[in-house]
Design a protein around this motif. Structure first.
Motif, PDB file in Angstrom:
ATOM      1  N   PRO A 141      -5.474  35.888  -9.954  1.00  0.00           N
ATOM      2  CA  PRO A 141      -6.626  36.171 -10.828  1.00  0.00           C
ATOM      3  C   PRO A 141      -7.082  34.947 -11.633  1.00  0.00           C
ATOM      4  N   ILE A 142      -6.126  34.094 -12.037  1.00  0.00           N
ATOM      5  CA  ILE A 142      -6.493  32.869 -12.760  1.00  0.00           C
ATOM      6  C   ILE A 142      -7.328  31.969 -11.866  1.00  0.00           C
ATOM      7  N   ILE A 143      -6.899  31.823 -10.613  1.00  0.00           N
ATOM      8  CA  ILE A 143      -7.627  30.980  -9.668  1.00  0.00           C
ATOM      9  C   ILE A 143      -9.040  31.499  -9.459  1.00  0.00           C
ATOM     10  N   LEU A 144      -9.147  32.807  -9.249  1.00  0.00           N
ATOM     11  CA  LEU A 144     -10.456  33.387  -8.939  1.00  0.00           C
ATOM     12  C   LEU A 144     -11.398  33.403 -10.145  1.00  0.00           C
ATOM     13  N   SER A 145     -10.840  33.219 -11.344  1.00  0.00           N
ATOM     14  CA  SER A 145     -11.717  33.117 -12.523  1.00  0.00           C
ATOM     15  C   SER A 145     -12.348  31.728 -12.618  1.00  0.00           C
ATOM     16  N   TYR A 146     -11.813  30.767 -11.867  1.00  0.00           N
ATOM     17  CA  TYR A 146     -12.362  29.413 -11.854  1.00  0.00           C
ATOM     18  C   TYR A 146     -13.050  29.078 -10.529  1.00  0.00           C
ATOM     19  N   TRP A 147     -12.545  29.638  -9.447  1.00  0.00           N
ATOM     20  CA  TRP A 147     -13.064  29.331  -8.118  1.00  0.00           C
ATOM     21  C   TRP A 147     -13.835  30.516  -7.552  1.00  0.00           C
ATOM     22  N   SER A 148     -14.724  30.205  -6.618  1.00  0.00           N
ATOM     23  CA  SER A 148     -15.359  31.259  -5.835  1.00  0.00           C
ATOM     24  C   SER A 148     -14.357  31.716  -4.769  1.00  0.00           C
ATOM     25  N   THR A 149     -14.620  32.887  -4.219  1.00  0.00           N
ATOM     26  CA  THR A 149     -13.730  33.369  -3.164  1.00  0.00           C
ATOM     27  C   THR A 149     -13.781  32.441  -1.949  1.00  0.00           C
ATOM     28  N   GLY A 150     -14.952  31.800  -1.739  1.00  0.00           N
ATOM     29  CA  GLY A 150     -15.091  30.873  -0.618  1.00  0.00           C
ATOM     30  C   GLY A 150     -14.191  29.658  -0.774  1.00  0.00           C
ATOM     31  N   LYS A 151     -14.149  29.096  -1.980  1.00  0.00           N
ATOM     32  CA  LYS A 151     -13.319  27.916  -2.218  1.00  0.00           C
ATOM     33  C   LYS A 151     -11.841  28.272  -2.122  1.00  0.00           C
ATOM     34  N   TYR A 152     -11.484  29.434  -2.671  1.00  0.00           N
ATOM     35  CA  TYR A 152     -10.091  29.860  -2.588  1.00  0.00           C
ATOM     36  C   TYR A 152      -9.700  30.124  -1.133  1.00  0.00           C
ATOM     37  N   GLY A 153     -10.633  30.692  -0.377  1.00  0.00           N
ATOM     38  CA  GLY A 153     -10.381  30.928   1.042  1.00  0.00           C
ATOM     39  C   GLY A 153     -10.170  29.624   1.803  1.00  0.00           C
ATOM     40  N   LEU A 154     -10.946  28.579   1.437  1.00  0.00           N
ATOM     41  CA  LEU A 154     -10.782  27.272   2.067  1.00  0.00           C
ATOM     42  C   LEU A 154      -9.401  26.695   1.759  1.00  0.00           C
ATOM     43  N   TRP A 155      -8.976  26.849   0.489  1.00  0.00           N
ATOM     44  CA  TRP A 155      -7.649  26.377   0.082  1.00  0.00           C
ATOM     45  C   TRP A 155      -6.555  27.072   0.897  1.00  0.00           C
ATOM     46  N   LEU A 156      -6.653  28.404   0.999  1.00  0.00           N
ATOM     47  CA  LEU A 156      -5.653  29.159   1.757  1.00  0.00           C
ATOM     48  C   LEU A 156      -5.672  28.774   3.229  1.00  0.00           C
ATOM     49  N   SER A 157      -6.869  28.518   3.763  1.00  0.00           N
ATOM     50  CA  SER A 157      -6.986  28.164   5.176  1.00  0.00           C
ATOM     51  C   SER A 157      -6.335  26.819   5.472  1.00  0.00           C
ATOM     52  N   CYS A 158      -6.503  25.860   4.563  1.00  0.00           N
ATOM     53  CA  CYS A 158      -5.879  24.542   4.744  1.00  0.00           C
ATOM     54  C   CYS A 158      -4.359  24.668   4.800  1.00  0.00           C
ATOM     55  N   PHE A 159      -3.804  25.448   3.878  1.00  0.00           N
ATOM     56  CA  PHE A 159      -2.349  25.589   3.851  1.00  0.00           C
ATOM     57  C   PHE A 159      -1.851  26.481   4.986  1.00  0.00           C
ATOM     58  N   ALA A 160      -2.677  27.439   5.404  1.00  0.00           N
ATOM     59  CA  ALA A 160      -2.287  28.274   6.542  1.00  0.00           C
ATOM     60  C   ALA A 160      -2.188  27.423   7.806  1.00  0.00           C
ATOM     61  N   PHE A 161      -3.139  26.510   7.983  1.00  0.00           N
ATOM     62  CA  PHE A 161      -3.083  25.633   9.152  1.00  0.00           C
ATOM     63  C   PHE A 161      -1.878  24.694   9.074  1.00  0.00           C
ATOM     64  N   PHE A 162      -1.634  24.153   7.887  1.00  0.00           N
ATOM     65  CA  PHE A 162      -0.486  23.264   7.708  1.00  0.00           C
ATOM     66  C   PHE A 162       0.819  23.993   8.019  1.00  0.00           C
ATOM     67  N   ASN A 163       0.952  25.210   7.524  1.00  0.00           N
ATOM     68  CA  ASN A 163       2.160  25.996   7.785  1.00  0.00           C
ATOM     69  C   ASN A 163       2.284  26.362   9.259  1.00  0.00           C
ATOM     70  N   LEU A 164       1.133  26.583   9.901  1.00  0.00           N
ATOM     71  CA  LEU A 164       1.149  26.881  11.337  1.00  0.00           C
ATOM     72  C   LEU A 164       1.673  25.679  12.125  1.00  0.00           C
ATOM     73  N   MET A 165       1.217  24.486  11.778  1.00  0.00           N
ATOM     74  CA  MET A 165       1.686  23.287  12.473  1.00  0.00           C
ATOM     75  C   MET A 165       3.187  23.084  12.269  1.00  0.00           C
ATOM     76  N   ARG A 166       3.672  23.453  11.102  1.00  0.00           N
ATOM     77  CA  ARG A 166       5.102  23.288  10.809  1.00  0.00           C
ATOM     78  C   ARG A 166       5.981  24.172  11.686  1.00  0.00           C
ATOM     79  N   THR A 167       5.408  25.257  12.208  1.00  0.00           N
ATOM     80  CA  THR A 167       6.214  26.160  13.023  1.00  0.00           C
ATOM     81  C   THR A 167       6.577  25.546  14.373  1.00  0.00           C
ATOM     82  N   LEU A 168       5.925  24.434  14.743  1.00  0.00           N
ATOM     83  CA  LEU A 168       6.220  23.804  16.030  1.00  0.00           C
ATOM     84  C   LEU A 168       7.673  23.340  16.115  1.00  0.00           C
TER      85      LEU A 168
END
Length: 213
Positions: free
Chosen positions: A30-57
């Motif tokens: 909730p703190i994040i979403l009070s400063y960021w739009s859902t789009g920006k937060y989604g971009l942040w999550l997507s970057c880390f989701a991709f990074f975590n996906l690569m780590r599974t190799l």
């Protein structure tokens, strides 16, 4: 420290680890979403989701090394050292391949398709920084951390995990409160976690000079 004290400390560290995970996953959102739009937060999550996906190799390799090292540590120490040494080299190679995959994807214009969202130059630099960090200390470092377990230092592993979680929470809050660009935040994350990892790996080395002369 006797067995009872170790058990109590393990329970305490487990509760603290859960509390930090809960704070990062639930309370801070909730703190994040009070400063960021859902789009920006989604971009942040997507970057880390991709990074975590690569780590599974290299997840399978790390799991095998962990099991094999723990099996050999108390029955054939020299063979355990050989397993660890060869696995570190393989870990570095896998980390480099993960980085190379993304660099090649950028070169051929396939990066947005690979990560699943539209990227730009700055985001690509941030993702490369995270993958480079993983190449330097993450893939091989994840293997080295496993040597603590058969040494009876599980609590030490948990302490380092808690420190890592605290660093991530602080950096995330700084990103939000100081309005850092996501690309800049990824770079700061990678530098901070690289420094943290070197300190942690130095501590592990100091626990067993026979493994790391």
């Amino acid at each position: 420290m006797n067995t009872f004290a170790r058990s109590v400390s393990s329970v305490f560290l487990g509760i603290l680890q859960f509390a930090l995970s809960f704070a990062q996953s639930i309370i801070i959102v909730p703190i994040i979403l009070s400063y960021w739009s859902t789009g920006k937060y989604g971009l942040w999550l997507s970057c880390f989701a991709f990074f975590n996906l690569m780590r599974t190799l290299d997840a399978g390799h790390q799991a095998w090394v962990s099991n094999e090292f723990m099996r050999l540590y108390h029955i054939n120490f020299e063979e355990a050292k050989e397993v660890l040494g060869s696995s570190i080299r393989i870990g570095l190679m896998v980390g480099f391949i993960e980085l190379l995959i993304y660099v090649v994807a950028i070169a051929i214009g396939f990066d947005s398709n690979l990560v699943g969202f539209n990227t730009d130059k700055n985001i690509n630099i941030g993702i490369i920084a995270m993958l480079f960090m993983w190449f330097l200390v993450g893939s091989a470092g994840g293997i080295i951390v496993k040597v603590i377990l058969p040494m009876g230092l599980y609590n030490r592993t948990m302490i380092w995990g808690i420190i890592n979680r605290v660093i991530e929470i602080i950096l995330l809050l700084c990103t939000v409160l100081f309005s850092w660009e996501i690309s800049n935040s990824l770079i700061i994350f990678s530098i901070s976690l690289t420094i943290y990892s070197f300190i942690m790996l130095t501590d592990i080395k100091n626990q067993n000079h026979q493994l790391f002369p």
